[in-house]
Design a protein around this motif. Structure first.
Motif, PDB file in Angstrom:
ATOM      1  N   ALA A 122      40.167  30.529  41.528  1.00 42.53           N
ATOM      2  CA  ALA A 122      40.974  29.365  41.866  1.00 42.53           C
ATOM      3  C   ALA A 122      42.353  29.473  41.223  1.00 42.53           C
ATOM      4  O   ALA A 122      42.495  29.997  40.116  1.00 42.53           O
ATOM      5  CB  ALA A 122      40.284  28.091  41.395  1.00 42.53           C
ATOM      6  N   GLU A 123      43.341  28.941  41.935  1.00 42.65           N
ATOM      7  CA  GLU A 123      44.708  28.926  41.411  1.00 42.65           C
ATOM      8  C   GLU A 123      45.528  27.913  42.197  1.00 42.65           C
ATOM      9  O   GLU A 123      45.578  27.968  43.434  1.00 42.65           O
ATOM     10  CB  GLU A 123      45.344  30.310  41.527  1.00 42.65           C
ATOM     11  N   GLY A 124      46.171  26.981  41.492  1.00 35.75           N
ATOM     12  CA  GLY A 124      47.093  26.049  42.126  1.00 35.75           C
ATOM     13  C   GLY A 124      46.483  25.225  43.246  1.00 35.75           C
ATOM     14  O   GLY A 124      47.152  24.921  44.234  1.00 35.75           O
ATOM     15  N   GLY A 125      45.244  24.858  43.116  1.00 36.90           N
ATOM     16  CA  GLY A 125      44.581  24.066  44.146  1.00 36.90           C
ATOM     17  C   GLY A 125      44.039  24.860  45.311  1.00 36.90           C
ATOM     18  O   GLY A 125      43.478  24.295  46.256  1.00 36.90           O
ATOM     19  N   GLY A 126      44.186  26.187  45.271  1.00 39.08           N
ATOM     20  CA  GLY A 126      43.659  27.043  46.338  1.00 39.08           C
ATOM     21  C   GLY A 126      42.733  28.106  45.777  1.00 39.08           C
ATOM     22  O   GLY A 126      42.426  28.136  44.572  1.00 39.08           O
ATOM     23  N   TYR A 127      42.290  29.006  46.671  1.00 39.73           N
ATOM     24  CA  TYR A 127      41.303  30.023  46.312  1.00 39.73           C
ATOM     25  C   TYR A 127      41.718  31.363  46.896  1.00 39.73           C
ATOM     26  O   TYR A 127      42.342  31.432  47.946  1.00 39.73           O
ATOM     27  CB  TYR A 127      39.915  29.635  46.821  1.00 39.73           C
ATOM     28  N   GLY A 128      41.342  32.432  46.205  1.00 36.40           N
ATOM     29  CA  GLY A 128      41.641  33.775  46.683  1.00 36.40           C
ATOM     30  C   GLY A 128      40.694  34.775  46.064  1.00 36.40           C
ATOM     31  O   GLY A 128      39.791  34.412  45.288  1.00 36.40           O
ATOM     32  N   THR A 129      40.892  36.050  46.362  1.00 34.44           N
ATOM     33  CA  THR A 129      40.015  37.125  45.907  1.00 34.44           C
ATOM     34  C   THR A 129      40.668  37.889  44.769  1.00 34.44           C
ATOM     35  O   THR A 129      41.875  38.171  44.803  1.00 34.44           O
ATOM     36  CB  THR A 129      39.707  38.084  47.070  1.00 34.44           C
ATOM     37  N   ALA A 130      39.868  38.242  43.759  1.00 39.49           N
ATOM     38  CA  ALA A 130      40.346  39.015  42.621  1.00 39.49           C
ATOM     39  C   ALA A 130      39.368  40.153  42.334  1.00 39.49           C
ATOM     40  O   ALA A 130      38.191  40.095  42.705  1.00 39.49           O
ATOM     41  CB  ALA A 130      40.502  38.131  41.385  1.00 39.49           C
ATOM     42  N   ILE A 131      39.878  41.194  41.661  1.00 40.93           N
ATOM     43  CA  ILE A 131      39.081  42.337  41.231  1.00 40.93           C
ATOM     44  C   ILE A 131      39.184  42.446  39.716  1.00 40.93           C
ATOM     45  O   ILE A 131      40.282  42.375  39.143  1.00 40.93           O
ATOM     46  CB  ILE A 131      39.578  43.651  41.862  1.00 40.93           C
ATOM     47  N   VAL A 132      38.033  42.620  39.055  1.00 43.50           N
ATOM     48  CA  VAL A 132      37.943  42.631  37.591  1.00 43.50           C
ATOM     49  C   VAL A 132      37.232  43.898  37.142  1.00 43.50           C
ATOM     50  O   VAL A 132      36.288  44.353  37.795  1.00 43.50           O
ATOM     51  CB  VAL A 132      37.180  41.382  37.094  1.00 43.50           C
ATOM     52  N   ARG A 133      37.709  44.462  36.033  1.00 42.02           N
ATOM     53  CA  ARG A 133      37.030  45.587  35.371  1.00 42.02           C
ATOM     54  C   ARG A 133      36.442  45.101  34.062  1.00 42.02           C
ATOM     55  O   ARG A 133      37.038  44.265  33.371  1.00 42.02           O
ATOM     56  CB  ARG A 133      38.034  46.715  35.106  1.00 42.02           C
ATOM     57  N   ALA A 134      35.260  45.617  33.682  1.00 43.97           N
ATOM     58  CA  ALA A 134      34.617  45.224  32.435  1.00 43.97           C
ATOM     59  C   ALA A 134      33.690  46.334  31.961  1.00 43.97           C
ATOM     60  O   ALA A 134      33.390  47.279  32.704  1.00 43.97           O
ATOM     61  CB  ALA A 134      33.839  43.921  32.616  1.00 43.97           C
ATOM     62  N   VAL A 135      33.242  46.205  30.728  1.00 44.21           N
ATOM     63  CA  VAL A 135      32.293  47.152  30.144  1.00 44.21           C
ATOM     64  C   VAL A 135      31.003  46.396  29.831  1.00 44.21           C
ATOM     65  O   VAL A 135      31.031  45.354  29.153  1.00 44.21           O
ATOM     66  CB  VAL A 135      32.869  47.788  28.861  1.00 44.21           C
ATOM     67  N   LEU A 136      29.884  46.910  30.323  1.00 41.43           N
ATOM     68  CA  LEU A 136      28.579  46.300  30.076  1.00 41.43           C
ATOM     69  C   LEU A 136      28.042  46.791  28.745  1.00 41.43           C
ATOM     70  O   LEU A 136      27.970  48.000  28.489  1.00 41.43           O
ATOM     71  CB  LEU A 136      27.610  46.664  31.202  1.00 41.43           C
ATOM     72  N   ALA A 137      27.671  45.857  27.888  1.00 47.01           N
ATOM     73  CA  ALA A 137      27.125  46.208  26.578  1.00 47.01           C
ATOM     74  C   ALA A 137      25.880  47.071  26.710  1.00 47.01           C
ATOM     75  O   ALA A 137      25.171  47.023  27.728  1.00 47.01           O
ATOM     76  CB  ALA A 137      26.804  44.935  25.789  1.00 47.01           C
ATOM     77  N   GLU A 138      25.598  47.862  25.684  1.00 46.26           N
ATOM     78  CA  GLU A 138      24.439  48.758  25.710  1.00 46.26           C
ATOM     79  C   GLU A 138      23.141  47.997  25.923  1.00 46.26           C
ATOM     80  O   GLU A 138      22.219  48.498  26.575  1.00 46.26           O
ATOM     81  CB  GLU A 138      24.371  49.558  24.410  1.00 46.26           C
ATOM     82  N   ASP A 139      23.060  46.764  25.386  1.00 46.47           N
ATOM     83  CA  ASP A 139      21.838  45.991  25.574  1.00 46.47           C
ATOM     84  C   ASP A 139      21.814  45.231  26.899  1.00 46.47           C
ATOM     85  O   ASP A 139      20.839  44.528  27.200  1.00 46.47           O
ATOM     86  CB  ASP A 139      21.620  45.024  24.409  1.00 46.47           C
ATOM     87  N   GLY A 140      22.885  45.360  27.679  1.00 51.02           N
ATOM     88  CA  GLY A 140      22.935  44.730  28.990  1.00 51.02           C
ATOM     89  C   GLY A 140      23.101  43.231  28.996  1.00 51.02           C
ATOM     90  O   GLY A 140      22.986  42.598  30.040  1.00 51.02           O
ATOM     91  N   LYS A 141      23.443  42.641  27.848  1.00 45.39           N
ATOM     92  CA  LYS A 141      23.467  41.185  27.763  1.00 45.39           C
ATOM     93  C   LYS A 141      24.859  40.570  27.883  1.00 45.39           C
ATOM     94  O   LYS A 141      24.981  39.356  28.022  1.00 45.39           O
ATOM     95  CB  LYS A 141      22.825  40.731  26.446  1.00 45.39           C
ATOM     96  N   SER A 142      25.899  41.386  27.832  1.00 44.84           N
ATOM     97  CA  SER A 142      27.244  40.815  27.857  1.00 44.84           C
ATOM     98  C   SER A 142      28.249  41.818  28.396  1.00 44.84           C
ATOM     99  O   SER A 142      27.998  43.038  28.420  1.00 44.84           O
ATOM    100  CB  SER A 142      27.657  40.371  26.449  1.00 44.84           C
ATOM    101  N   LEU A 143      29.404  41.295  28.831  1.00 50.57           N
ATOM    102  CA  LEU A 143      30.537  42.098  29.244  1.00 50.57           C
ATOM    103  C   LEU A 143      31.609  42.041  28.166  1.00 50.57           C
ATOM    104  O   LEU A 143      31.823  41.000  27.529  1.00 50.57           O
ATOM    105  CB  LEU A 143      31.126  41.581  30.556  1.00 50.57           C
ATOM    106  N   ALA A 144      32.302  43.145  27.978  1.00 50.22           N
ATOM    107  CA  ALA A 144      33.427  43.213  27.050  1.00 50.22           C
ATOM    108  C   ALA A 144      34.599  43.884  27.751  1.00 50.22           C
ATOM    109  O   ALA A 144      34.458  44.409  28.869  1.00 50.22           O
ATOM    110  CB  ALA A 144      33.038  43.989  25.795  1.00 50.22           C
ATOM    111  N   GLU A 145      35.752  43.851  27.113  1.00 47.08           N
ATOM    112  CA  GLU A 145      36.968  44.486  27.643  1.00 47.08           C
ATOM    113  C   GLU A 145      37.232  44.050  29.087  1.00 47.08           C
ATOM    114  O   GLU A 145      37.594  44.854  29.946  1.00 47.08           O
ATOM    115  CB  GLU A 145      36.866  46.002  27.544  1.00 47.08           C
TER     116      GLU A 145
END
Length: 392
Positions: A122-145
């Motif tokens: 969401a942004e400014g009352g509207g909606y759009g598509t975004a792409i995100v990069r992340a690192v999955l923790a070794e235990d699989g429980k969280s994203l970092a970076e």
């Protein structure tokens, strides 16, 4: 129904990298259902159920699964059990068809733990598509970076046609699609990310081979540097065939006109100037089914099947399906299997499991050659297609 051969990419390495991964530990919730198809006897078992509008699945190197849910949660599945939501997923806009969409694993995921997500924001009352990069923790429980790599340039209050799946080339760059956002003329606007296949590097920068990176389009219009191709209505499936390095998309038409395309740089795939579909009111759209300057699809459906995803079969379990296209369909609740000739043209279609499992949102060939499907809805399931037990 065929176009010229698609743009050749560098070999996509992810599928090959995962071939050595261990097979999933499968404990089906019930006895797999048996089916006879034109070329193989198969069984379909449930790996896990109780998913909330699942949208995408990937196989992790240890044989477990990672799944997105449209409402904004990311989970893993091990031994048929769903994990708690993975922490650190960015805020997702759950609006209409939008939410947390695709998950894709970097080719070096086994060591880097890097993954990519597509989502509605969401942004400014509207909606759009975004792409995100992340690192999955070794235990699989969280994203970092966690880092947002891309955000489309025009938002709207409409809730349809966000796209968006991701295909990763061997060089780590990302191809992904965004629909016209329910405003069809945007698919022909070269200064708009809507109605396009986009191509960015894994850090969000622009690849050197993009058609509009260095200057104006040949007819005097200037295309945005992220744009690979235009004229796409709502591409919800994208894959790179590792056998010939061809980029393939599957996209929703209107009333008819669902298409498979082989997007090439700088080409225009027609929407809404040409289409094999009609408006939902029955009114004709554009100038017809063909016109100079616009590409023809590799294949199309009329009436629509509402395609959700596409993959190419390469695997040991079903050698008789080698090289076939697999398309998940929502409307008729089926998996379409498409055979191609040596030129790449589609020569036949078999419709599998029609009405048996509900709306099929995703399809993915697993490292062991079995086929995964996600069913759509608030009690979605992860299913596995495998060769039928010869003892049964």
């Amino acid at each position: 129904m065929k176009t010229t051969p698609g743009y050749l990419l560098k070999s996509a390495g992810l599928a090959a990298a995962l071939l050595s991964a261990p097979s999933p530990s499968l404990a089906f919730a019930q006895e797999p259902a048996q089916f006879s198809t034109e070329k193989a006897s198969v069984q379909v078992g449930t790996i896990a159920s109780g998913l909330d509008n699942p949208w995408s699945v990937e196989v992790l190197p240890d044989g477990s699964f990672i799944v997105t849910e449209l409402g904004g949660t990311l989970r893993t599945i091990r031994d048929g059990k769903l994990s708690e939501p993975i922490a650190g997923v960015p805020e997702v806009a759950r609006q209409g068809q939008g939410g947390l969409l695709d998950v894709a694993l970097d080719p070096g995921f086994a060591t880097s733990r890097t993954l990519f997500l597509s989502m509605a924001v969401a942004e400014g009352g509207g909606y759009g598509t975004a792409i995100v990069r992340a690192v999955l923790a070794e235990d699989g429980k969280s994203l970092a970076e966690v880092k947002e790599l891309f955000r489309m340039n025009r938002f709207t209050g409409k809730g349809q046609h966000f796209g968006s799946r991701i295909a990763i080339a061997a060089d780590g760059s990302l191809f992904f699609g965004i629909g016209d956002r329910g405003e069809r003329d945007r698919a022909q606007d070269m200064r708009d990310h809507a109605g396009a296949i986009l191509h960015i590097n894994a850090d969000g920068s622009i690849p050197s081979g993009n058609p509009y990176k260095d200057g104006p389009y040949k007819d005097g219009k200037t295309g945005l540097p992220e744009i690979w191709s235009k004229g796409h209505r709502n591409p919800q499936g994208i894959v790179i065939d590792p056998a010939n390095n061809q980029l393939l998309t599957v996209e929703h038409g209107a009333r008819g006109g669902d298409e498979i395309n082989t997007p090439q740089p700088g080409r225009n795939y027609g929407w809404p100037v040409i289409t094999y579909g009609k408006d939902y009111s029955g009114v004709e759209i554009g100038v017809g089914q063909a016109a100079d300057g616009y590409e023809q699809p590799l294949y199309y459906w009329d009436p629509s099947i509402a395609p959700g995803a596409i993959d190419v079969y390469h695997g040991a379990m079903f050698p008789q399906w080698e090289g076939n296209l697999l398309v998940a369909a929502l409307k008729y609740q089926l998996l379409a299997r498409l055979e191609r000739d040596d030129s790449g043209a589609v020569v036949s279609e078999e419709r599998l499991f029609e009405g048996e499992f509900g709306r099929i949102r995703d399809v993915k060939v697993a490292p062991d050659g079995s086929i995964l499907m996600l069913t759509d809805g608030d009690d979605g399931a992860l299913l596995r297609i495998s060769a039928a037990d010869k003892k049964s």
